[in-house]
Design a protein around this motif. Structure first.
Motif, PDB file in Angstrom:
ATOM      1  N   ALA A   1       0.847  -1.187   0.000  1.00  0.00           N
ATOM      2  CA  ALA A   1       0.000   0.000   0.000  1.00  0.00           C
ATOM      3  C   ALA A   1       0.886   1.240   0.000  1.00  0.00           C
ATOM      4  CB  ALA A   1      -0.914   0.006   1.226  1.00  0.00           C
ATOM      5  N   ALA A   2       0.258   2.368  -0.223  1.00  0.00           N
ATOM      6  CA  ALA A   2       0.940   3.657  -0.126  1.00  0.00           C
ATOM      7  C   ALA A   2      -0.099   4.701   0.267  1.00  0.00           C
ATOM      8  CB  ALA A   2       1.612   4.031  -1.451  1.00  0.00           C
ATOM      9  N   PHE A   3       0.342   5.739   0.978  1.00  0.00           N
ATOM     10  CA  PHE A   3      -0.582   6.783   1.402  1.00  0.00           C
ATOM     11  C   PHE A   3       0.030   8.149   1.130  1.00  0.00           C
ATOM     12  CE2 PHE A   3       2.220   6.657   5.030  1.00  0.00           C
ATOM     13  CZ  PHE A   3       2.251   7.969   5.486  1.00  0.00           C
ATOM     14  N   ARG A   4      -0.821   9.166   1.199  1.00  0.00           N
ATOM     15  CA  ARG A   4      -0.366  10.550   1.062  1.00  0.00           C
ATOM     16  C   ARG A   4      -1.288  11.452   1.850  1.00  0.00           C
ATOM     17  NH1 ARG A   4       1.022  13.561  -4.674  1.00  0.00           N
ATOM     18  NH2 ARG A   4       1.787  15.544  -3.837  1.00  0.00           N
ATOM     19  N   VAL A   5      -0.698  12.416   2.535  1.00  0.00           N
ATOM     20  CA  VAL A   5      -1.445  13.410   3.305  1.00  0.00           C
ATOM     21  C   VAL A   5      -0.955  14.789   2.886  1.00  0.00           C
ATOM     22  CG1 VAL A   5      -1.957  14.319   5.600  1.00  0.00           C
ATOM     23  CG2 VAL A   5      -1.757  11.850   5.255  1.00  0.00           C
ATOM     24  N   SER A   6      -1.888  15.699   2.657  1.00  0.00           N
ATOM     25  CA  SER A   6      -1.532  17.061   2.269  1.00  0.00           C
ATOM     26  C   SER A   6      -2.420  18.039   3.013  1.00  0.00           C
ATOM     27  CB  SER A   6      -1.701  17.247   0.754  1.00  0.00           C
ATOM     28  OG  SER A   6      -1.286  18.538   0.346  1.00  0.00           O
ATOM     29  N   ILE A   7      -1.799  19.005   3.684  1.00  0.00           N
ATOM     30  CA  ILE A   7      -2.532  20.015   4.461  1.00  0.00           C
ATOM     31  C   ILE A   7      -2.121  21.395   3.954  1.00  0.00           C
ATOM     32  CG2 ILE A   7      -2.974  20.973   6.748  1.00  0.00           C
ATOM     33  CD1 ILE A   7      -2.215  18.242   7.908  1.00  0.00           C
ATOM     34  N   THR A   8      -3.122  22.199   3.632  1.00  0.00           N
ATOM     35  CA  THR A   8      -2.876  23.557   3.167  1.00  0.00           C
ATOM     36  C   THR A   8      -3.681  24.529   4.012  1.00  0.00           C
ATOM     37  OG1 THR A   8      -2.615  22.746   0.904  1.00  0.00           O
ATOM     38  CG2 THR A   8      -2.901  25.118   1.183  1.00  0.00           C
ATOM     39  N   SER A   9      -3.028  25.600   4.463  1.00  0.00           N
ATOM     40  CA  SER A   9      -3.712  26.631   5.238  1.00  0.00           C
ATOM     41  C   SER A   9      -3.326  27.994   4.688  1.00  0.00           C
ATOM     42  CB  SER A   9      -3.327  26.534   6.719  1.00  0.00           C
ATOM     43  OG  SER A   9      -3.997  27.536   7.466  1.00  0.00           O
ATOM     44  N   GLN A  10      -4.331  28.841   4.522  1.00  0.00           N
ATOM     45  CA  GLN A  10      -4.069  30.169   3.963  1.00  0.00           C
ATOM     46  C   GLN A  10      -4.701  31.249   4.816  1.00  0.00           C
ATOM     47  OE1 GLN A  10      -3.931  31.143  -0.338  1.00  0.00           O
ATOM     48  NE2 GLN A  10      -5.801  32.309   0.041  1.00  0.00           N
TER      49      GLN A  10
ATOM     50  N   ASP B   1      -9.475  33.108   3.401  1.00  0.00           N
ATOM     51  CA  ASP B   1      -8.883  32.241   4.413  1.00  0.00           C
ATOM     52  C   ASP B   1      -9.463  30.829   4.269  1.00  0.00           C
ATOM     53  OD1 ASP B   1      -7.709  34.573   5.327  1.00  0.00           O
ATOM     54  OD2 ASP B   1      -9.162  34.854   6.933  1.00  0.00           O
ATOM     55  N   PHE B   2      -8.605  29.836   4.304  1.00  0.00           N
ATOM     56  CA  PHE B   2      -9.121  28.474   4.221  1.00  0.00           C
ATOM     57  C   PHE B   2      -8.128  27.493   4.816  1.00  0.00           C
ATOM     58  CE2 PHE B   2      -6.820  28.931   0.145  1.00  0.00           C
ATOM     59  CZ  PHE B   2      -6.013  27.802   0.164  1.00  0.00           C
ATOM     60  N   THR B   3      -8.658  26.321   5.105  1.00  0.00           N
ATOM     61  CA  THR B   3      -7.851  25.176   5.515  1.00  0.00           C
ATOM     62  C   THR B   3      -8.306  23.969   4.729  1.00  0.00           C
ATOM     63  OG1 THR B   3      -7.534  26.037   7.757  1.00  0.00           O
ATOM     64  CG2 THR B   3      -7.180  23.676   7.424  1.00  0.00           C
ATOM     65  N   SER B   4      -7.349  23.260   4.134  1.00  0.00           N
ATOM     66  CA  SER B   4      -7.645  22.044   3.381  1.00  0.00           C
ATOM     67  C   SER B   4      -6.857  20.894   3.989  1.00  0.00           C
ATOM     68  CB  SER B   4      -7.263  22.224   1.906  1.00  0.00           C
ATOM     69  OG  SER B   4      -7.173  20.976   1.247  1.00  0.00           O
ATOM     70  N   VAL B   5      -7.535  19.787   4.260  1.00  0.00           N
ATOM     71  CA  VAL B   5      -6.884  18.567   4.745  1.00  0.00           C
ATOM     72  C   VAL B   5      -7.263  17.444   3.793  1.00  0.00           C
ATOM     73  CG1 VAL B   5      -6.624  16.936   6.639  1.00  0.00           C
ATOM     74  CG2 VAL B   5      -7.024  19.370   7.135  1.00  0.00           C
ATOM     75  N   TYR B   6      -6.247  16.873   3.149  1.00  0.00           N
ATOM     76  CA  TYR B   6      -6.478  15.835   2.140  1.00  0.00           C
ATOM     77  C   TYR B   6      -5.669  14.593   2.487  1.00  0.00           C
ATOM     78  CZ  TYR B   6      -5.890  13.293  -2.268  1.00  0.00           C
ATOM     79  OH  TYR B   6      -5.842  12.320  -3.230  1.00  0.00           O
ATOM     80  N   ALA B   7      -6.266  13.436   2.228  1.00  0.00           N
ATOM     81  CA  ALA B   7      -5.550  12.179   2.426  1.00  0.00           C
ATOM     82  C   ALA B   7      -6.009  11.178   1.377  1.00  0.00           C
ATOM     83  CB  ALA B   7      -5.806  11.621   3.823  1.00  0.00           C
ATOM     84  N   SER B   8      -5.075  10.350   0.926  1.00  0.00           N
ATOM     85  CA  SER B   8      -5.440   9.308  -0.031  1.00  0.00           C
ATOM     86  C   SER B   8      -4.589   8.074   0.233  1.00  0.00           C
ATOM     87  CB  SER B   8      -5.238   9.785  -1.472  1.00  0.00           C
ATOM     88  OG  SER B   8      -3.879  10.045  -1.758  1.00  0.00           O
ATOM     89  N   MET B   9      -5.079   6.930  -0.248  1.00  0.00           N
ATOM     90  CA  MET B   9      -4.353   5.677  -0.065  1.00  0.00           C
ATOM     91  C   MET B   9      -4.652   4.753  -1.251  1.00  0.00           C
ATOM     92  SD  MET B   9      -4.312   2.985   3.143  1.00  0.00           S
ATOM     93  CE  MET B   9      -5.995   2.430   2.944  1.00  0.00           C
TER      94      MET B   9
ATOM     95  N   MET C   1      -6.522  -6.947  -8.183  1.00  0.00           N
ATOM     96  CA  MET C   1      -7.439  -6.005  -7.542  1.00  0.00           C
ATOM     97  C   MET C   1      -6.643  -4.825  -6.988  1.00  0.00           C
ATOM     98  SD  MET C   1      -9.810  -6.413  -4.125  1.00  0.00           S
ATOM     99  CE  MET C   1     -10.635  -7.854  -4.739  1.00  0.00           C
ATOM    100  N   SER C   2      -7.116  -3.609  -7.265  1.00  0.00           N
ATOM    101  CA  SER C   2      -6.478  -2.426  -6.691  1.00  0.00           C
ATOM    102  C   SER C   2      -7.547  -1.464  -6.193  1.00  0.00           C
ATOM    103  CB  SER C   2      -5.594  -1.726  -7.731  1.00  0.00           C
ATOM    104  OG  SER C   2      -6.355  -1.249  -8.817  1.00  0.00           O
ATOM    105  N   VAL C   3      -7.190  -0.736  -5.162  1.00  0.00           N
ATOM    106  CA  VAL C   3      -8.106   0.196  -4.515  1.00  0.00           C
ATOM    107  C   VAL C   3      -7.419   1.555  -4.389  1.00  0.00           C
ATOM    108  CG1 VAL C   3      -9.455   0.698  -2.439  1.00  0.00           C
ATOM    109  CG2 VAL C   3      -9.174  -1.676  -3.210  1.00  0.00           C
ATOM    110  N   PHE C   4      -8.138   2.606  -4.736  1.00  0.00           N
ATOM    111  CA  PHE C   4      -7.655   3.972  -4.559  1.00  0.00           C
ATOM    112  C   PHE C   4      -8.769   4.758  -3.888  1.00  0.00           C
ATOM    113  CE2 PHE C   4      -6.496   8.178  -6.902  1.00  0.00           C
ATOM    114  CZ  PHE C   4      -5.840   8.648  -5.782  1.00  0.00           C
ATOM    115  N   VAL C   5      -8.520   5.261  -2.685  1.00  0.00           N
ATOM    116  CA  VAL C   5      -9.522   6.023  -1.947  1.00  0.00           C
ATOM    117  C   VAL C   5      -8.884   7.315  -1.442  1.00  0.00           C
ATOM    118  CG1 VAL C   5     -10.899   4.034  -1.254  1.00  0.00           C
ATOM    119  CG2 VAL C   5      -9.000   4.793   0.187  1.00  0.00           C
ATOM    120  N   GLY C   6      -9.711   8.329  -1.278  1.00  0.00           N
ATOM    121  CA  GLY C   6      -9.203   9.601  -0.773  1.00  0.00           C
ATOM    122  C   GLY C   6     -10.338  10.519  -0.383  1.00  0.00           C
ATOM    123  N   GLY C   7      -9.969  11.612   0.234  1.00  0.00           N
ATOM    124  CA  GLY C   7     -10.972  12.586   0.634  1.00  0.00           C
ATOM    125  C   GLY C   7     -10.340  13.884   1.084  1.00  0.00           C
ATOM    126  N   GLU C   8     -11.158  14.933   1.093  1.00  0.00           N
ATOM    127  CA  GLU C   8     -10.685  16.252   1.493  1.00  0.00           C
ATOM    128  C   GLU C   8     -11.731  16.945   2.356  1.00  0.00           C
ATOM    129  OE1 GLU C   8      -8.935  20.419  -0.450  1.00  0.00           O
ATOM    130  OE2 GLU C   8     -10.319  19.180  -1.603  1.00  0.00           O
TER     131      GLU C   8
END
Length: 837
Positions: free
Chosen positions: A213-222, A234-242, A250-257
């Protein structure tokens, strides 16, 4: 909502959540897990990841037109924005799309770029190939979750969920890092006070059972201070995917923000005139006092149209008016507070008088620190792919989204909305069913629950003199959920309750198919797609409304419950005429969906017929160092008018040219040219007035008029013609965006970590309004930048609008074009620092 529809909705929702689980469990159970080597998984995923390049031919389009294919094989004008392009062009929101590519423009829709403007009209937004919740200007589209963007001109492919005809953006979500543990922290600031921090981290890992598996997390704040006074972003974004591969095949790709936006709207300058555009001269003064106690000491919205004259206090009038005319030609009044005032009269202007004006800067706009436009958005997506047999692949895609918005502007506007979208589609990709052909067969389900409350019936922008340091109570109008002394709110019928205030449920059921046939030794590609859809809707008037005519509610309920069905189809081809040169064509016909601002529908009026054809040439020359394309298109579509609650017919045509040239290993040049025109086919039902300095002085408190009544405040020049078709614009050409634009960008890499960039955009003059009373000037806009990079860090600086060019952004052409205009920001300095680990 009918009982039958509720049962269908319940079944659909269960299917949405259970279908992926059933697919996973059955496939996991029917055979023993095979051993998968983590390194192999990482290698395969790394090879399929996005190529960080500026050349469009270096990566494929992500399956929007059947299989993932080269840009040469897509029978449509497409602009690909890789991570490298997004970085080089400082593209941070949808308005920035105007910096690159043909057919992309920007208007100021109250300072919140929620939808792209493509080919002169609004476009749609997809994430990972799934249509997102409709967002006209509820929030700026978050870029915290995206890796790259595909900008596609024209309607979405026929087999996709229908959206607007101008085009769409498909957002490619940030994918996990597969090759190694990797991360970065980036800070970006500008000279207006904007500060943006982004932290990004990802890594491969093993799930229990040795599942790679592999994951990624990205956080942006302005903290988004702006060039414009009292306007922030002004905003805050929190994103994660795996991504993970539970078993071979079989492969799975999921994420959300999660995206939290806190801001206000920027309407721009009010009281626009040609003198304001040319010389920065703004008509000063404030409307006659109509404050009263029942409105908590603020202006009485019911009196806005009763006496709309702007007034000057006597001390100001005596000092300024004699320069322009005889003060004795003005009316003298004593207002309710006993203040002596002079008021403009027609006699004053007939005898040579002029409105009093004052110089104004572009940053002085119609904003109030107490205003707000706040949104919260949550979006989840997922892909489940079964690919053990490369000739028969089964894919399930899903999207769930929630969007809530609350807005209030003190000049008299309020908007609240809630929108929930649940969507899924499942399809089989079959490569052996028909010789030389890949076929996709699938089913799609989409559920939308939306409610919007909107109060814009009054919205008299012009009452406020934005040159004054203090906002007077006389220019503040209670709106929406605010209440008068007797406790009555303003979520009322104002505009019939239809379009402005509505809640609805919409179910969309569809079967779709597309095919891609490769013939003549792969030199000819034929693309075909079809979609059959049934849409069931139930619309009603929200319970929050306190003053709607019962007959209006009954009429709306009778018309707000129903269904419609339609078929979308398209046929396109690509022919490689000589090596590296492709001729293409595409024809599409069907239905687009154009909901109300908050994503609700009022009935069949939101489903608009569309037709488009496009032809063009794409070429890869000079050993694929040069990519060039040229396209000609024509389209027709009905668009939903939020004020009238009805569909209105539009048409457009244009030419688009794009080129990317790797001149040397160090020098890259990117250019484009756009020539386009959009026209209304139906006469204007209304438009905003007035136009001149004298009009603002005499009638400034009035926002608009329905021209079917044959008169407007006694102004004879508006009485003797067909007001639905202005004599200066009988073809009803859409204003608001320049019809011809040329863009050029160059980057030079010194191959020692140092790179410089330069850009130029030329846009011709264009009209702000349908009546062609106000013309915005042409503009030549330059930018430069420099960046120094090492293995561990990057530092960059750029200047936008280098020469401090005076240029303008248009407004919504139907509603606000004669009432608002926005001057683009002055010279802007941007600095960035990035640390990589």
């Amino acid at each position: 909502m009918t009982a039958n529809m509720r049962i269908q909705t319940s079944k659909m929702l269960r299917c949405i959540f259970l279908l992926p689980a059933v697919g996973i469990s059955s496939l996991l159970a029917d055979e023993e897990d095979e051993t998968i080597v983590l390194e192999t998984f990482i290698l395969n995923e790394t090879e399929s990841a996005l190529v960080d390049t500026v050349m469009p031919t270096d990566r494929e389009i992500s399956g929007l037109f059947g299989d993932s294919v080269s840009v040469f094989e897509v029978p449509r004008s497409v602009t690909l924005l890789s991570p490298e392009i997004l970085d080089k062009f400082n593209i941070d929101d949808l308005r920035d799309l105007e910096k690159i590519g043909a057919g992309t423009q920007a208007i100021n829709y109250y300072g919140v770029p929620g939808a792209p403007t493509i080919r002169g009209v609004r476009g749609g937004t997809y994430l990972n190939g799934m249509l997102r919740a409709f967002n006209r200007n509820e929030m700026p589209l978050s870029f915290g979750s995206l890796e790259a963007i595909e900008v596609v001109k024209g309607p979405a492919p026929a087999d996709y969920s229908p959206t607007l005809v101008g085009g769409f953006v498909n957002l490619i979500p940030k994918s996990p890092f597969f090759d190694e543990e990797s991360g970065s922290i980036e800070l970006e600031v500008d000279n207006w006070g904007r500060k943006t921090v982004t932290a990004d981290y990802g890594s491969p890992f093993l799930l229990p059972g040795e599942i790679p598996a592999a994951f990624r997390v990205s956080i942006t704040s302005q903290d988004g201070e702006s060039y414009y006074d009292n306007f922030a972003n002004d905003f805050t974004s929190v994103y994660a995917s795996m991504k993970f591969r539970p078993k071979d095949g079989m492969s799975v790709f999921v994420g959300g923000e999660y995206f939290d936006y806190k801001s206000n709207e920027n309407a721009g300058w009010n009281r626009p005139t040609q003198e304001l555009i040319d010389d920065g001269q703004y008509v000063i003064g404030e409307a006659i006092n109509i404050t009263n106690g029942n409105n908590l000491g603020f202006a009485d919205r019911n009196q806005v149209s009763n006496d709309v004259a702007l007034a000057l206090e006597r001390s100001v009038a005596e000092a300024l008016v004699p320069q322009f005319g005889d003060i004795n030609d003005m009316a003298f009044i004593v207002d309710s507070d006993g203040v002596e005032k002079y008021v403009y009269t027609q006699q004053y202007f007939d005898n040579g008088g002029q409105a009093v004006t004052q110089s104004i800067d572009g940053n002085e706009v119609l904003t109030d620190p107490s205003d707000f436009a706040d949104s919260t958005n949550i979006v989840l997506f997922g892909d489940l792919v079964f690919d053990s047999n490369s000739d028969r692949i089964f894919t399930i895609k899903g999207l769930a989204e929630s969007l809530e918005t609350e807005k209030l502007s003190s000049y008299g506007y309020a908007f609240d909305s809630e929108q929930t979208v649940l969507a899924t589609k499942a399809f089989i990709t079959e490569r052996t069913l028909i010789p030389f052909t890949t076929v996709n067969l699938g089913v799609s389900l989409r559920y939308t629950d939306a409610k919007q409350l909107q109060d814009f019936w009054v919205e008299p922008f012009s009452r406020r003199d934005i040159t004054q340091p203090i906002i007077s109570a006389n220019s503040i109008i209670l709106a929406g959920g605010q209440t008068t002394l007797d406790g009555v709110n303003f979520w009322d019928g104002g505009f019939g309750g239809i379009g402005g205030n509505v809640e609805s449920e919409l179910m969309q059921y569809a079967l779709f198919a597309n095919s891609q046939s490769k013939l003549l030794d792969d030199r000819l590609t034929i693309n075909a797609s079809v979609r059959g859809e049934i849409a069931e809707f139930d619309a009603d008037v929200p319970s929050e409304l306190q003053s709607v005519d019962p007959l209006d509610i009954i009429a709306f309920e009778d018309d707000g419950d129903g269904d419609t069905d339609f078929i979308n189809f398209s046929l396109g081809f690509n022919l490689e005429t000589i090596e590296g040169v492709f001729l293409y064509g595409n024809y599409q016909e069907g239905t687009s969906m154009d909901p109300t601002q908050g994503g609700a529908v009022v009935g069949e009026a939101n489903f608009a017929d569309n037709e488009m054809w496009e032809v063009g040439v794409k070429a890869g020359l000079l050993d694929n160092k040069l990519y060039a394309s040229i396209a000609y298109y024509e389209w027709e579509q009905s668009a939903f008018n939020g004020r009238s609650g009805a569909s209105e017919a539009l048409e457009g045509d244009g030419i688009e040219v794009e080129a990317t040239w790797l001149v040397t290993d160090q020098l890259t040049v990117i250019g484009s040219f756009t020539s386009q025109e959009v026209r209304r086919l139906d006469p204007l039902p209304f438009r905003t007035i007035p136009f001149s300095e004298a009009d603002w002085a005499l009638y400034g408190g009035e926002l608009n008029s329905n021209f079917g009544t044959g008169s407007f405040d006694g102004r004879d020049r508006y009485v003797d013609g067909n007001f639905g078709i202005p004599p200066e614009n009988t073809d009803l050409v859409y204003p608001g965006t320049p019809e011809q634009v040329f863009k050029l960008f160059a980057a030079y890499d010194f191959e020692n970590g140092f790179e410089i960039t330069a850009s130029m955009i030329y846009q011709e003059e264009f009209f702000l309004d349908f009546d062609h009373q106000i013309e915005l000037p042409d503009a030549l806009i330059f930018g430069i930048g420099a960046k120094y990079s090492t293995e561990k860090w990057e530092i960059g600086a750029s200047i936008e609008n280098l020469t401090d060019e005076d240029y303008f952004l248009g407004s919504d052409p139907v509603f606000a074009a004669n009432t608002l205009v926005t001057k683009a920001p002055e010279r802007t300095y941007i600095f960035s620092f990035k640390y990589k680990f």
